[in-house]
Design an enzyme around this catalytic site. Structure first.
Site, PDB file in Angstrom:
ATOM      1  N   ASP A  20      37.298  37.998  42.859  1.00 37.06           N
ATOM      2  CA  ASP A  20      35.944  38.017  42.316  1.00 37.06           C
ATOM      3  C   ASP A  20      36.058  38.086  40.786  1.00 37.06           C
ATOM      4  O   ASP A  20      37.129  38.404  40.251  1.00 37.06           O
ATOM      5  CB  ASP A  20      35.240  39.256  42.885  1.00 37.06           C
ATOM      6  CG  ASP A  20      33.842  39.437  42.346  1.00 37.06           C
ATOM      7  OD1 ASP A  20      33.108  38.444  42.220  1.00 37.06           O
ATOM      8  OD2 ASP A  20      33.478  40.600  42.054  1.00 37.06           O
ATOM      9  N   ASP A  22      32.978  38.956  38.032  1.00 40.54           N
ATOM     10  CA  ASP A  22      32.246  40.002  37.315  1.00 40.54           C
ATOM     11  C   ASP A  22      32.520  41.364  37.960  1.00 40.54           C
ATOM     12  O   ASP A  22      32.423  41.516  39.178  1.00 40.54           O
ATOM     13  CB  ASP A  22      30.743  39.692  37.316  1.00 40.54           C
ATOM     14  CG  ASP A  22      30.027  40.310  36.114  1.00 40.54           C
ATOM     15  OD1 ASP A  22      30.697  40.934  35.263  1.00 40.54           O
ATOM     16  OD2 ASP A  22      28.804  40.175  36.026  1.00 40.54           O
TER      17      ASP A  22
HETATM   18 MG   LIG Z   1      31.683  41.250  41.217  1.00 34.82          MG
END
Ligand SMILES: [Mg+2]
Length: 352
Positions: A20, A22
């Site tokens: 992932d 952010d």
């Molecule tokens: Mg995230």
């Protein structure tokens, strides 16, 4: 767990990582400290890494430029977007070159084109009709107008295929929560009385595309993320092991209130390069490394702390998740887990 694997870094159990962005690699415009170096070290071991993003509005090369700018290894082909997963899905159902309404930004247009389809956008008139368009791909686009949704509604009324890149209800902005693609999907769904196929996290298609890009087996691939509802639920739905990273938004009190159990709990990506043992249960308590905790009624008591707060968090979460799985009420667990939340936020290495 055998002794050999417990002295090896956690990442030695895997050939590929679905990472992932952010809350894991960066937070907004800022790098998460140590993340880029950890990713370099992971790649240097021969483990493949792809970055999976629900953000359909940005094109992968732009995302890769941002990641590389932070010092992490990334080229455009290392970024797997929900727009690409949506376009790939439509490409399997439609004939090559079929026209698809790109209800979204540049990321949606480019993904359709790269998948061999013909993106169509609404101009200044009432837009293309069902005689020319075969399907709709909906993703977030900052420039979308009421006119675009009207055209999409006119097309979708005929029952043509409708794919949405993701269904995140909110889009976090510096001032708070703005409507995300899921809110715009709901807007159309409310008017039309039907719902799209959704491909982004926590739904499996984006993970399927990531595995295809990695060329690794699901059993040898680790999904890494900070959000329980998207990254950990998504990994579980895709049958991948998961590492929940504590550099993002969700805290231990969020985990105990969910139904999820990540395979690993890590303070940051650097923990993937360290050994990871399973927390140990004994009479009345749980321990991890130097730390030992006991559950006293609704209270989580840290009987022995550790120089490394993540050890207390792992022991504490093992105790609370075991209690959750035996049916303890969510509000009690949340209250007990607040001790662990506080420990992380007070930690000198806290990145929050
Ligand atoms: Mg995230």
């Amino acid at each position: 767990m055998d002794t050999e694997t417990s002295t090896q870094p956690l990442i030695a159990r895997y050939d590929g990582v679905v990472c992932d962005l952010d809350g894991v690699v960066y937070r907004g415009a800022d790098a998460v400290p140590g993340a880029a170096k950890a990713l370099q070290d992971i790649v240097a071991r021969g483990v493949r890494v792809v970055y999976a993003t629900n953000n359909a509005s940005r094109i992968p090369s732009e995302v890769a430029t941002q990641i590389a700018g932070l010092g992490a290894p990334a080229t455009a082909s290392d970024v797997v977007s929900s727009a690409q997963a949506g376009a790939a899905r439509l490409a399997t159902d439609l004939s090559p070159g079929a026209a698809v309404l790109a209800l979204g930004g540049e990321g949606v247009v480019e993904a359709l084109r790269d998948a061999g389809l013909t993106p169509v956008v609404v101009g200044d008139d009432e837009g293309p009709g069902p005689d020319v368009v075969d399907a709709v791909l909906q993703g977030f686009g900052k420039e979308l107008r009421v006119r675009d949704f009207e055209t999409a509604a006119r097309l979708l009324t005929t029952g043509m295929p409708w794919v949405a890149t993701n269904d995140d209800a909110t889009l976090p902005l510096p001032w708070g929560q703005s409507p995300g693609n899921g809110a715009y999907v709901d807007l159309l769904a409310l008017a039309l009385g039907r719902r799209p196929l959704v491909v982004g996290k926590p739904h499996p298609p984006l993970y399927g595309l990531a595995l295809e890009r990695l060329g690794t087996l699901a059993a040898r691939t680790l999904a890494v993320g900070d959000r329980i509802g998207t990254d950990i639920v998504g990994a579980e739905a895709a049958d991948l092991d998961s590492a929940w990273v504590l550099t993002g938004v969700d805290r231990p009190s969020d985990l105990v209130a969910s139904a999820s159990s990540p395979t690993y709990v890590v303070a940051s990506l650097a923990d993937l390069l360290r050994p990871y043992a399973a927390p140990l249960a004994d009479a009345g308590g749980w321990s991890y490394g130097a730390a030992r905790v006991v559950l006293d009624g609704d209270d989580l008591v840290v009987e022995r702390g550790s120089a490394d707060p993540i050890e207390v968090v792992r022991a504490g979460l093992a105790a609370l998740l075991a209690s959750r799985d035996e049916g303890a009420p969510s509000e009690h667990l949340r209250r007990a887990a607040a001790t662990l939340d506080g420990l992380l936020d007070d930690s000198p290495t806290s990145t929050r």
